[in-house]
Design a protein around this motif. Structure first.
Motif, PDB file in Angstrom:
ATOM      1  N   TYR A 133      -3.272 140.710  33.652  1.00 31.66           N
ATOM      2  CA  TYR A 133      -1.960 140.181  33.841  1.00 31.66           C
ATOM      3  C   TYR A 133      -1.218 139.595  32.402  1.00 31.66           C
ATOM      4  O   TYR A 133      -1.496 138.145  32.860  1.00 31.66           O
ATOM      5  N   VAL A 134      -0.359 139.931  32.233  1.00 29.69           N
ATOM      6  CA  VAL A 134       0.876 139.163  31.375  1.00 29.69           C
ATOM      7  C   VAL A 134       2.122 138.934  31.667  1.00 29.69           C
ATOM      8  O   VAL A 134       3.013 140.037  31.877  1.00 29.69           O
ATOM      9  N   ARG A 135       2.846 138.013  31.321  1.00 29.97           N
ATOM     10  CA  ARG A 135       3.888 138.068  32.036  1.00 29.97           C
ATOM     11  C   ARG A 135       5.146 137.957  30.477  1.00 29.97           C
ATOM     12  O   ARG A 135       5.028 137.044  30.053  1.00 29.97           O
ATOM     13  N   VAL A 136       6.335 139.327  30.435  1.00 32.88           N
ATOM     14  CA  VAL A 136       7.674 139.028  29.012  1.00 32.88           C
ATOM     15  C   VAL A 136       8.045 138.186  29.532  1.00 32.88           C
ATOM     16  O   VAL A 136       8.952 137.960  30.783  1.00 32.88           O
ATOM     17  N   VAL A 137       8.626 136.402  28.690  1.00 31.02           N
ATOM     18  CA  VAL A 137       9.059 135.939  30.297  1.00 31.02           C
ATOM     19  C   VAL A 137      10.483 136.308  29.882  1.00 31.02           C
ATOM     20  O   VAL A 137      11.112 137.421  29.080  1.00 31.02           O
ATOM     21  N   SER A 138      11.828 136.050  30.388  1.00 25.53           N
ATOM     22  CA  SER A 138      13.344 136.063  30.915  1.00 25.53           C
ATOM     23  C   SER A 138      13.841 136.341  29.641  1.00 25.53           C
ATOM     24  O   SER A 138      13.789 135.605  28.332  1.00 25.53           O
ATOM     25  N   CYS A 139      14.708 136.407  29.306  1.00 24.29           N
ATOM     26  CA  CYS A 139      16.051 137.050  28.501  1.00 24.29           C
ATOM     27  C   CYS A 139      16.780 135.630  28.276  1.00 24.29           C
ATOM     28  O   CYS A 139      16.665 135.475  26.910  1.00 24.29           O
ATOM     29  N   ALA A 280      22.431 137.072  18.655  1.00 23.32           N
ATOM     30  CA  ALA A 280      23.381 137.537  18.084  1.00 23.32           C
ATOM     31  C   ALA A 280      23.324 135.695  17.619  1.00 23.32           C
ATOM     32  O   ALA A 280      24.219 135.327  18.418  1.00 23.32           O
ATOM     33  N   ILE A 281      23.390 135.388  17.092  1.00 21.27           N
ATOM     34  CA  ILE A 281      23.533 134.022  16.161  1.00 21.27           C
ATOM     35  C   ILE A 281      24.992 134.401  15.445  1.00 21.27           C
ATOM     36  O   ILE A 281      24.868 134.709  14.037  1.00 21.27           O
ATOM     37  N   PHE A 282      25.529 133.414  15.605  1.00 20.41           N
ATOM     38  CA  PHE A 282      27.132 133.196  14.906  1.00 20.41           C
ATOM     39  C   PHE A 282      26.986 132.681  13.695  1.00 20.41           C
ATOM     40  O   PHE A 282      26.381 131.161  13.950  1.00 20.41           O
ATOM     41  N   ARG A 283      26.293 133.608  12.356  1.00 19.43           N
ATOM     42  CA  ARG A 283      26.394 132.149  11.463  1.00 19.43           C
ATOM     43  C   ARG A 283      27.483 131.469  11.139  1.00 19.43           C
ATOM     44  O   ARG A 283      26.343 129.881  10.864  1.00 19.43           O
ATOM     45  N   ASP A 284      28.944 131.201  11.549  1.00 17.88           N
ATOM     46  CA  ASP A 284      29.721 130.071  11.105  1.00 17.88           C
ATOM     47  C   ASP A 284      28.971 128.994  12.038  1.00 17.88           C
ATOM     48  O   ASP A 284      29.017 127.793  11.677  1.00 17.88           O
ATOM     49  N   SER A 285      28.784 129.348  13.035  1.00 16.48           N
ATOM     50  CA  SER A 285      28.120 128.010  14.140  1.00 16.48           C
ATOM     51  C   SER A 285      26.742 126.763  13.433  1.00 16.48           C
ATOM     52  O   SER A 285      26.310 125.925  13.730  1.00 16.48           O
ATOM     53  N   VAL A 286      26.080 128.153  11.944  1.00 11.20           N
ATOM     54  CA  VAL A 286      25.051 126.901  11.775  1.00 11.20           C
ATOM     55  C   VAL A 286      25.515 126.119  11.261  1.00 11.20           C
ATOM     56  O   VAL A 286      25.877 126.337  10.071  1.00 11.20           O
ATOM     57  N   THR A 287      24.533 125.053  12.056  1.00 10.62           N
ATOM     58  CA  THR A 287      25.113 123.572  11.317  1.00 10.62           C
ATOM     59  C   THR A 287      24.515 122.584  10.891  1.00 10.62           C
ATOM     60  O   THR A 287      23.006 122.387  11.446  1.00 10.62           O
ATOM     61  N   VAL A 288      24.263 121.848   9.892  1.00  9.38           N
ATOM     62  CA  VAL A 288      22.693 120.901   9.313  1.00  9.38           C
ATOM     63  C   VAL A 288      23.926 119.789   9.334  1.00  9.38           C
ATOM     64  O   VAL A 288      24.208 119.479   8.202  1.00  9.38           O
ATOM     65  N   ARG A 289      23.290 118.781  10.123  1.00  8.52           N
ATOM     66  CA  ARG A 289      23.707 117.584   9.962  1.00  8.52           C
ATOM     67  C   ARG A 289      22.415 115.923  10.029  1.00  8.52           C
ATOM     68  O   ARG A 289      21.997 116.276  11.101  1.00  8.52           O
ATOM     69  N   GLY A 290      22.394 115.632   8.635  1.00 10.72           N
ATOM     70  CA  GLY A 290      21.437 114.783   8.562  1.00 10.72           C
ATOM     71  C   GLY A 290      20.144 116.032   9.270  1.00 10.72           C
ATOM     72  O   GLY A 290      20.061 116.805   8.569  1.00 10.72           O
ATOM     73  N   GLY A 291      19.531 115.452  10.113  1.00 11.64           N
ATOM     74  CA  GLY A 291      18.201 116.131  10.435  1.00 11.64           C
ATOM     75  C   GLY A 291      18.361 116.931  12.008  1.00 11.64           C
ATOM     76  O   GLY A 291      17.888 117.284  12.481  1.00 11.64           O
ATOM     77  N   GLU A 292      19.638 117.500  12.138  1.00 12.07           N
ATOM     78  CA  GLU A 292      20.018 117.684  13.571  1.00 12.07           C
ATOM     79  C   GLU A 292      21.058 119.158  13.034  1.00 12.07           C
ATOM     80  O   GLU A 292      21.218 119.441  12.558  1.00 12.07           O
ATOM     81  N   LEU A 293      20.528 120.555  13.280  1.00 17.77           N
ATOM     82  CA  LEU A 293      20.314 121.791  13.815  1.00 17.77           C
ATOM     83  C   LEU A 293      22.083 122.477  15.166  1.00 17.77           C
ATOM     84  O   LEU A 293      20.933 121.702  16.344  1.00 17.77           O
ATOM     85  N   TYR A 294      22.785 122.683  15.338  1.00 17.15           N
ATOM     86  CA  TYR A 294      23.642 123.073  15.954  1.00 17.15           C
ATOM     87  C   TYR A 294      23.886 124.558  15.429  1.00 17.15           C
ATOM     88  O   TYR A 294      23.567 125.148  14.598  1.00 17.15           O
ATOM     89  N   LEU A 295      23.784 125.090  16.103  1.00 15.50           N
ATOM     90  CA  LEU A 295      24.198 127.166  16.848  1.00 15.50           C
ATOM     91  C   LEU A 295      24.081 127.404  17.963  1.00 15.50           C
ATOM     92  O   LEU A 295      24.137 126.584  18.890  1.00 15.50           O
ATOM     93  N   MET A 296      25.694 128.495  17.790  1.00 20.58           N
ATOM     94  CA  MET A 296      25.604 129.360  19.051  1.00 20.58           C
ATOM     95  C   MET A 296      24.768 130.911  18.922  1.00 20.58           C
ATOM     96  O   MET A 296      25.390 131.515  17.815  1.00 20.58           O
ATOM     97  N   TYR A 297      24.176 131.272  19.972  1.00 18.75           N
ATOM     98  CA  TYR A 297      23.782 132.912  19.974  1.00 18.75           C
ATOM     99  C   TYR A 297      23.812 133.359  21.399  1.00 18.75           C
ATOM    100  O   TYR A 297      24.121 132.524  22.458  1.00 18.75           O
ATOM    101  N   GLY A 298      24.617 134.872  21.129  1.00 18.11           N
ATOM    102  CA  GLY A 298      24.577 135.568  22.464  1.00 18.11           C
ATOM    103  C   GLY A 298      22.933 135.837  22.523  1.00 18.11           C
ATOM    104  O   GLY A 298      22.288 136.437  21.249  1.00 18.11           O
ATOM    105  N   VAL A 299      23.055 136.037  23.881  1.00 15.75           N
ATOM    106  CA  VAL A 299      22.038 136.795  23.988  1.00 15.75           C
ATOM    107  C   VAL A 299      22.396 137.480  25.204  1.00 15.75           C
ATOM    108  O   VAL A 299      22.467 137.502  26.305  1.00 15.75           O
ATOM    109  N   HIS A 300      21.504 139.525  25.004  1.00 16.86           N
ATOM    110  CA  HIS A 300      22.238 140.404  25.581  1.00 16.86           C
ATOM    111  C   HIS A 300      21.000 140.384  27.642  1.00 16.86           C
ATOM    112  O   HIS A 300      20.033 140.596  26.912  1.00 16.86           O
ATOM    113  N   GLN A 301      21.786 140.040  28.072  1.00 13.20           N
ATOM    114  CA  GLN A 301      20.252 140.098  28.978  1.00 13.20           C
ATOM    115  C   GLN A 301      19.681 141.336  29.669  1.00 13.20           C
ATOM    116  O   GLN A 301      18.851 141.261  30.417  1.00 13.20           O
ATOM    117  N   GLU A 302      20.705 142.091  29.612  1.00 12.98           N
ATOM    118  CA  GLU A 302      20.052 143.664  29.953  1.00 12.98           C
ATOM    119  C   GLU A 302      19.155 143.858  28.939  1.00 12.98           C
ATOM    120  O   GLU A 302      17.720 145.025  29.745  1.00 12.98           O
TER     121      GLU A 302
END
Lengths: 343, 343
Positions: A133-139, A280-302
């Motif tokens: 029994y194996v479970r593929v995790v959610s979107c 789908a990672i928005f390249r422009d959102s990928v930001t590194v400040r000090g040791g902190e990473l910020y990003l936005m991305y889309g996940v196609h649930q279907e």
């Protein structure tokens, strides 16, 4: 490998098509509970359509002669992919699967303890080998796991991840679900289930997630805040994402300004159903400040879990190592492979 | 104090009504650029309607005899509240305000440098005293500033704040704006303007914000992650919020499950225009883990800055100290005052 699909809805029908596109597996049949338009789509695809014992008459009245019952489908298959609605997979396990000795793959709608192991191809392919029994995790969990694994595989360590999700309220075909003109804490409590769910695969990651539902049907949006374990550059992060399969860097400069434009791109590419299985990672959102990473991305649930459901079959049977399987899946499903490293 | 309102749109018309509800100030007139239904609402409210010099004929043709031009309005006023659309306030400053010696209050649509000081009643009331140009910060910035100030006023120190915003895409009356069925990075770059904007008031707070726009017109939703400077309890945080004016704790148990239900509550309370000027914090979301605080809250973009625009007038003229002004404003505007500490 003969693959039986139990549940031919949003996820199941996509997995069936993906299996049919492989040369090392084929569809033994699909199980439908309702003789609706999707059942007819299955027949048109050439799939044998099974149903539950008490639904045989209903199908016959609708002009569809079932190939048999769920038990017949299990017998005709080497492995079952259960893509039933939430909690129905667990019921099926008790009622049917437990009486056979065939491996079964569940989806992320089921709780983790339905299976021996939770699965993501990039993160823990090898752990599925020989499991029943194996479970593929959610979107959403798959999206987060891919992004964090991409960092870790490329030597970028994670101290903690805090991820804030604007969930699509419903799938395009779900005409009764909301919200309309509302933002709904989903749930109001913290953490949402996604954080603990990621930890069923990435056991040592410090992660907390919060989620709200919004009036959108097309994709989920994540806003991610990740504390790294050192001073990495933005370029190092972008390079990791660029070479990791199943991640796509969307450029604002190329007109990819929003989730709708990601889906429009998928439609223009001629992808089946306008699917976008990559994160789908928005390249422009990928930001590194000090040791902190910020990003936005889309996940196609279907569709995001579709490639994982192909790999998990090879992983369970041990017929192919991780990277060749991922590469084969990506090529057959026509995902973006340019610049990707498979191994 | 005679208050002239320049710009009688979403914010301006609400400020005008709020000023009219005070016994220590009155409306000298409102400036409209277009003789539309809102101009007629102003006349019905008994406000004198002024316009720009080149719009006089347009108003007369629409059957409205203007009380005069913008210069006449400035002369008739002790203070101007400029609630013009983004960047128009700055133009008005150059063209008109600079030629008079009257204090002017701008809104958050203008950049911070339009004014000598940015303003939030809870956080820096005293800094407006005697200033000629003051800016009341925008809706989202006001919401964040109130929440963080509530913590700090109650001895709960903040190491850093990371706030993730699902912005309403448009106001209810904006029929041309989107998105529909989309989530739009707004902007894709990090940080969004809100973090630096909060720092125009809370200069030493380490804050980063990210924002996306969603297909909602009613309120903004914030998901906040705050690292505290010590081990505070959830109860301590809730007590701070409970006694801070202009914060409201919404209980899931009372049926307040989403932004739409907050607005429905405002409508049931008989509030003008169904407004909710308080920050609506979902009590169930308030979570403290280790030194980390998580919460979700709604920000009603149309009304949250209205009480601040009343207080700023008293603050500029030094006619009343901070807490009595806040209390007077809250009572006259019928905000929730139960359990609140004014001082």
């Amino acid at each position: 490998m003969k693959v039986g699909i139990v549940g031919y809805g949003t996820i199941g029908k996509r997995i069936a098509d993906a299996v049919a596109a492989q040369d090392d597996m084929k569809i033994s049949g699909v199980l439908k509970v309702t003789p609706d338009y999707e059942a007819k789509v299955a027949l048109e695809r050439g799939f044998r359509v099974y149903t539950l014992p008490d639904r045989l008459d209903k199908f016959r009245k609708a002009g569809i002669e079932p190939a048999g019952t769920i038990e017949d489908l299990i017998k005709a298959s080497d492995v079952i992919i259960d893509a039933s609605p939430e909690d129905v997979g667990r019921d099926n396990k008790e009622k049917y699967y437990s009486r056979f000795d065939k491996p079964v793959v569940f989806q992320g709608g089921e709780d983790a303890d339905v299976a021996e192991v939770s699965f993501n191809a990039l993160a823990n392919y090898e752990e599925a080998r020989g499991r029943r029994y194996v479970r593929v995790v959610s979107c959403n969990t798959t999206g987060i796991t891919r992004v964090l694994t991409s960092l870790m595989l490329n030597g970028i360590g994670i101290k903690k991840a805090r991820i804030f999700i604007a969930r699509r309220g419903a799938d395009p075909k779900e005409h009764k679900k909301g919200p309309i003109n509302d933002v709904v804490p989903n749930p109001a409590s913290v953490p949402s289930h996604h954080g603990p769910d990621v930890q069923t695969i990435l056991r040592n990651v410090d992660i907390v997630t919060m989620a709200v539902a919004v009036p959108v049907t097309i994709m989920h949006m994540h806003m991610a805040y990740v504390e790294l374990d050192g001073g990495y550059t933005r370029d190092a992060v972008l390079e990791a994402f660029a070479k990791t399969p199943r991640l796509f860097l969307a450029d604002v400069g190329a007109g990819l300004l929003s989730l709708a434009q990601i889906i429009e791109y998928a439609r223009d590419l001629g992808r089946p159903r306008g699917d976008f299985p990559e994160v789908a990672i928005f390249r422009d959102s990928v930001t590194v400040r000090g040791g902190e990473l910020y990003l936005m991305y889309g996940v196609h649930q279907e569709s995001i879990v579709v490639p994982e459901n192909i790999d998990v079959i090879r992983a369970i049977f041990g017929v192919m190592p991780k990277w060749p399987s991922i590469e084969k899946t990506d090529k057959t499903l026509k995902l973006i492979t340019e610049g990707k490293r498979y191994g």
